[in-house]
Design a protein around this motif. Structure first.
Motif, short mmCIF file in Angstrom:
data_model
loop_
_atom_site.label_atom_id
_atom_site.label_comp_id
_atom_site.label_asym_id
_atom_site.label_seq_id
_atom_site.Cartn_x
_atom_site.Cartn_y
_atom_site.Cartn_z
N THR A 151 0.91 -1.34 -0.16
CA THR A 151 0.06 -0.17 -0.12
C THR A 151 1.22 1.76 -0.29
N CYS A 152 2.11 1.60 0.53
CA CYS A 152 3.33 2.87 0.87
C CYS A 152 3.46 2.71 -0.73
N ASP A 153 3.80 1.44 -1.63
CA ASP A 153 4.47 1.95 -2.73
C ASP A 153 3.52 2.14 -4.07
N LEU A 154 1.63 2.28 -3.82
CA LEU A 154 0.56 2.83 -4.13
C LEU A 154 -0.01 4.23 -4.41
N ALA A 156 -4.91 8.66 -5.29
CA ALA A 156 -5.52 6.84 -4.26
C ALA A 156 -5.75 7.39 -3.35
N ARG A 157 -6.98 6.34 -3.17
CA ARG A 157 -7.83 6.22 -1.70
C ARG A 157 -7.37 6.17 -0.91
N TYR A 158 -7.47 6.97 0.15
CA TYR A 158 -6.72 5.50 1.33
C TYR A 158 -7.71 5.64 2.62
N VAL A 159 -8.06 4.26 3.46
CA VAL A 159 -8.66 4.34 4.43
C VAL A 159 -8.34 4.88 5.31
N LEU A 160 -8.74 5.68 6.58
CA LEU A 160 -7.87 6.29 7.70
C LEU A 160 -7.87 5.23 8.61
N PRO A 161 -6.65 5.22 9.65
CA PRO A 161 -6.51 4.04 10.11
C PRO A 161 -7.70 3.51 11.35
N GLY A 162 -7.55 2.15 11.90
CA GLY A 162 -8.65 2.35 13.04
C GLY A 162 -8.17 0.89 12.75
N ASP A 177 -2.40 -4.52 3.25
CA ASP A 177 -1.95 -4.42 3.83
C ASP A 177 -1.14 -4.43 5.66
N GLU A 178 -0.12 -4.58 6.31
CA GLU A 178 -0.11 -4.05 7.47
C GLU A 178 -0.42 -2.11 7.82
N ASP A 179 0.06 -1.97 6.70
CA ASP A 179 -0.04 -0.41 6.40
C ASP A 179 -1.26 0.36 6.10
N GLY A 180 -1.59 -0.34 5.94
CA GLY A 180 -3.50 0.11 5.74
C GLY A 180 -4.14 -0.87 4.73
N ILE A 181 -5.10 0.23 4.13
CA ILE A 181 -5.99 0.13 3.38
C ILE A 181 -5.72 1.50 1.73
N VAL A 182 -5.50 0.62 0.74
CA VAL A 182 -5.88 1.64 -0.77
C VAL A 182 -6.22 1.35 -1.26
#
Length: 176
Positions: free
Chosen positions: A18-21, A29-35, A160-165
């Motif tokens: 997700t970091c590379d994306l 890119a849209r990303y989901v906030l942490p939680g 992945d472990e970093d989040g959702i993209v």
């Protein structure tokens, strides 16, 4: 994906971090906030999105995860409710049996020990022992909202472990 492959909703997209994306697509890119927390044995997953919008009723979740998943990801807009679980071990086992890549729930799950052993990507806010009440309600394949991101059926989700993209199918088709 190799250079000669194009994206097909039936084919699982490459597992791109997700970091590379985000670095590649930036504000597109849209990303989901942490939680969200990982509950399944798989922590890295991707696939074309199918959506469900429901609040404290997992009728549509159960129905969909009992159909062929073909490597897709079910995104459940449970409005962030922490009052009951929208998926437990039996529904998750059905998802595995039917070939779903993952489930993202803006809400809760239950049967955490059993979920942790299943070869399925599962991200949710929390765990709670209370099951939902089935009232045969919920909307399927409608645009939904997760914290920080609009999600449309057919989007491509990477987790992945970093989040959702989230990417559009067109953006994902350009991944090499």
């Amino acid at each position: 994906m190799t250079e000669n492959q194009s994206f097909s909703p039936a084919a699982a997209p490459a597992l791109v971090p997700t970091c590379d994306l985000f670095d590649r697509f930036k504000d597109d890119a849209r990303y989901v906030l942490p939680g969200f927390h990982d509950f399944g044995a798989v922590t890295r997953f991707s696939g074309a999105v199918v959506t469900v919008k429901c609040v404290e009723d997992n009728s549509r979740v159960k129905e969909l995860l009992a159909t062929p998943g073909a490597g897709r990801v079910l995104v459940v807009d449970g409005a962030g409710s922490l009052r009951c679980a929208l998926m437990g071990d039996m529904i998750a086992a059905s998802a595995v049996k039917h070939g779903w890549a993952g489930v993202v729930i803006w809400g809760c799950v239950r049967d955490v020990a059993e979920l942790a052993a299943l070869p399925l990507g599962i991200k949710a806010l929390a765990a709670i022992p209370r099951a939902s009440t089935r009232r045969d309600q919920g909307l399927v394949d409608v645009p939904v909202e997760l914290p920080g991101a609009a999600v449309r059926p057919g989007d491509i989700l990477f987790a992945d472990e970093d989040g959702i993209v989230l990417l559009t199918a067109e953006q994902a088709a350009g991944l090499k």
